[in-house]
Design an enzyme around this catalytic site. Structure first.
Site, short mmCIF file in Angstrom:
data_model
loop_
_atom_site.label_atom_id
_atom_site.label_comp_id
_atom_site.label_asym_id
_atom_site.label_seq_id
_atom_site.Cartn_x
_atom_site.Cartn_y
_atom_site.Cartn_z
N PHE A 213 42.54 24.68 49.94
CA PHE A 213 43.31 23.43 49.88
C PHE A 213 42.88 22.61 51.08
CE2 PHE A 213 46.38 20.60 51.63
CZ PHE A 213 46.93 19.95 50.54
N GLU A 214 42.40 21.41 50.86
CA GLU A 214 42.24 20.49 51.98
C GLU A 214 42.17 19.08 51.45
OE1 GLU A 214 38.73 21.90 54.15
OE2 GLU A 214 37.39 21.34 52.53
N ILE A 215 42.66 18.16 52.26
CA ILE A 215 42.56 16.74 51.93
C ILE A 215 41.84 16.14 53.12
CG2 ILE A 215 43.85 14.61 51.55
CD1 ILE A 215 46.08 16.32 50.30
#
Ligand SMILES: Nc1nc2c(ncn2[C@@H]2O[C@H](COP(=O)(O)OP(=O)(O)O)[C@@H](O)[C@H]2O)c(=O)[nH]1
Ligand SMILES: [Mg+2]
Length: 424
Positions: A213-215
């Site tokens: 998960f990364e933004i």
């Protein structure tokens, strides 16, 4: 993949104001069936991209025999997925190459979404706009330990890079949370050589943002700094001779080349990937309900004070504080009853998960075989710092005395992250 998309759509992207594009990457052609099924799961635009061969192959300078011998060995000692050739390509691509793919050239932001992950909570704001408006560059939602045997030379290589390119390190970078300190415990049994082998304070402590998960800002991952660092690691062959993950590479890169206040902990995004899971407190839902109630807001601050006090005493139930009268209790019940009625008897959950403490996942990725030194505070606490490092005074607590007697290390923190949103 469909399950992941449906959740992102219903929790976030399906809103008229969002409808952000989906971009899928593969080293092979996607099948017609995949394209059709995926396109059906969202009303946003979908792009299906084939990764160019040169972005998904062993580079010319890597010795293939050494790679093969190495991955057999790493597989044998239990370094996760290290024996799979494709896994090495995947880590290398995600570590640096993805941001250079042509299809992404016109985008500023990305959100990495993997197959078979879970998004437990509604996300009631635009995360991309949040990143932009607050000048953020990298958002994560778990920080945990990795198996140190997957990247034995990562820190040496990183130090060598910094030695040659000191000017690239950001003036407001803070990577202290990534370094061992004298307090860290050591469970490694070392042969006695007679030499003074002091423990390695100031070396990388193996903490990482769990990058599935990364933004993030594509500008950052396309920047000269990140590319130079990635190329340095790549030239040394670490994605093949070792099993450098994209997670520690991203972690070290954003921590060295960005000011710490451009990194954001998305504690409010409930998420699960395999064994690792985080579920934020849900309290804000009650707040919203009370605010929007026609009889006006309840005396929230007073109520919350009473509530917090009780919880800090370690009990779960909420006592009536001096300001909460029977009348306000009654109003609260009426509000809930209306809400249940409005939703045809099914109260809408903003999160479909049980709230977890912030350090739930800290060592889940470190197999028993990896006898590595452990930081004395969990990775996420080291990142957050301040009040997140404050421990309970255990001496007077009978329960903890019993726990210590039963073999626990007796370390407990004042804040466990189950109450409130730990935005620093
Ligand atoms: N195109 C492609 N994607 C891969 C390959 N291997 C893994 N992936 C993707 O890379 C991501 C991470 O892989 P996964 O096996 O879940 O790794 P882990 O979560 O680190 O154990 C997932 O999105 C996978 O679908 C591969 O050989 N080709
Ligand atoms: Mg995965």
């Amino acid at each position: 993949m469909v399950a992941s998309i449906l959740q992102v759509e219903s929790r976030f992207n399906g809103r008229d104001t969002h409808q952000y594009d989906w971009v899928f990457f593969n080293n092979e052609d996607f099948t017609e069936e995949f394209r059709a099924t995926i396109s059906n799961a969202t009303s946003s635009r979908c792009f299906f991209e084939r990764i160019p061969k040169e972005h998904w192959s062993i580079p010319s300078w890597v010795d293939e025999t050494r790679f093969d011998v190495g991955r057999q060995f790493m597989g044998g000692i239990g370094v996760g997925k290290a024996w799979l050739q494709s896994y090495h390509h995947m880590c290398r691509w995600n570590a640096g190459i993805f941001a250079l793919e042509e299809r992404l050239a016109n985008y500023d932001w990305y959100w990495r979404v993997e197959p078979a992950v879970k998004f437990h909570c509604d996300i009631n704001y635009d995360v991309f706009r949040f990143m932009q408006d607050n000048n953020m560059a990298y958002g994560f939602n778990m920080a945990i330990l990795d198996d140190a045997r997957s990247f034995p030379s990562l820190w040496e290589q990183t130090k060598a890079f910094i030695d040659q390119n000191g000017e690239l390190v950001d003036n407001d970078a803070d990577f202290n949370w990534l370094l061992y300190t004298a307090d860290d415990r050591d469970d490694v049994i070392r042969p006695h050589t007679g030499a003074d082998e002091g423990l390695s304070d100031g070396e990388y402590n193996n903490c990482q943002f769990y990058s599935n998960f990364e933004i993030g800002s594509l500008d950052f991952f396309r920047s000269k700094k990140h590319r130079a660092y990635f190329n340095h690691l790549d030239q040394a062959g670490g994605f093949y001779y070792e099993r450098l993950g994209d997670a520690p590479v991203h972690t070290l890169s954003v921590s060295l080349f960005l000011p710490k206040d451009r990194l954001w902990y998305f504690r409010d995004i409930g998420y699960a990937h395999g064994l690792c899971e985080q579920c934020p407190p849900h309290e804000h839902q009650l707040d919203e309900m009370i605010d929007s109630h026609p009889n006006g807001p309840l005396p929230r601050d007073a109520e919350r004070e009473a509530e917090t006090e009780t919880r800090q005493l370690g009990r779960r139930s909420v006592v009536l504080g001096p300001f909460e009268t029977l009348g306000s209790q009654h109003r609260r019940w009426k509000t809930m009853a209306q809400d249940v009625e409005r939703q045809k008897g099914i109260p809408g959950l903003s999160c479909g998960c049980t709230v977890s403490a912030i350090d739930n996942n800290n060592a889940k990725l470190v197999p028993y075989e990896s006898k590595q030194r452990k930081p004395s505070d969990t990775c996420i606490r080291k990142f957050l710092g301040g009040r997140w490092l404050v421990r309970k005074d255990m001496v007077s607590d009978l329960n903890s005395v019993a726990e210590i007697a039963a073999g626990s290390d007796g370390l407990e923190y004042v804040l466990d992250g189950r109450i409130g949103i730990p935005f620093h």
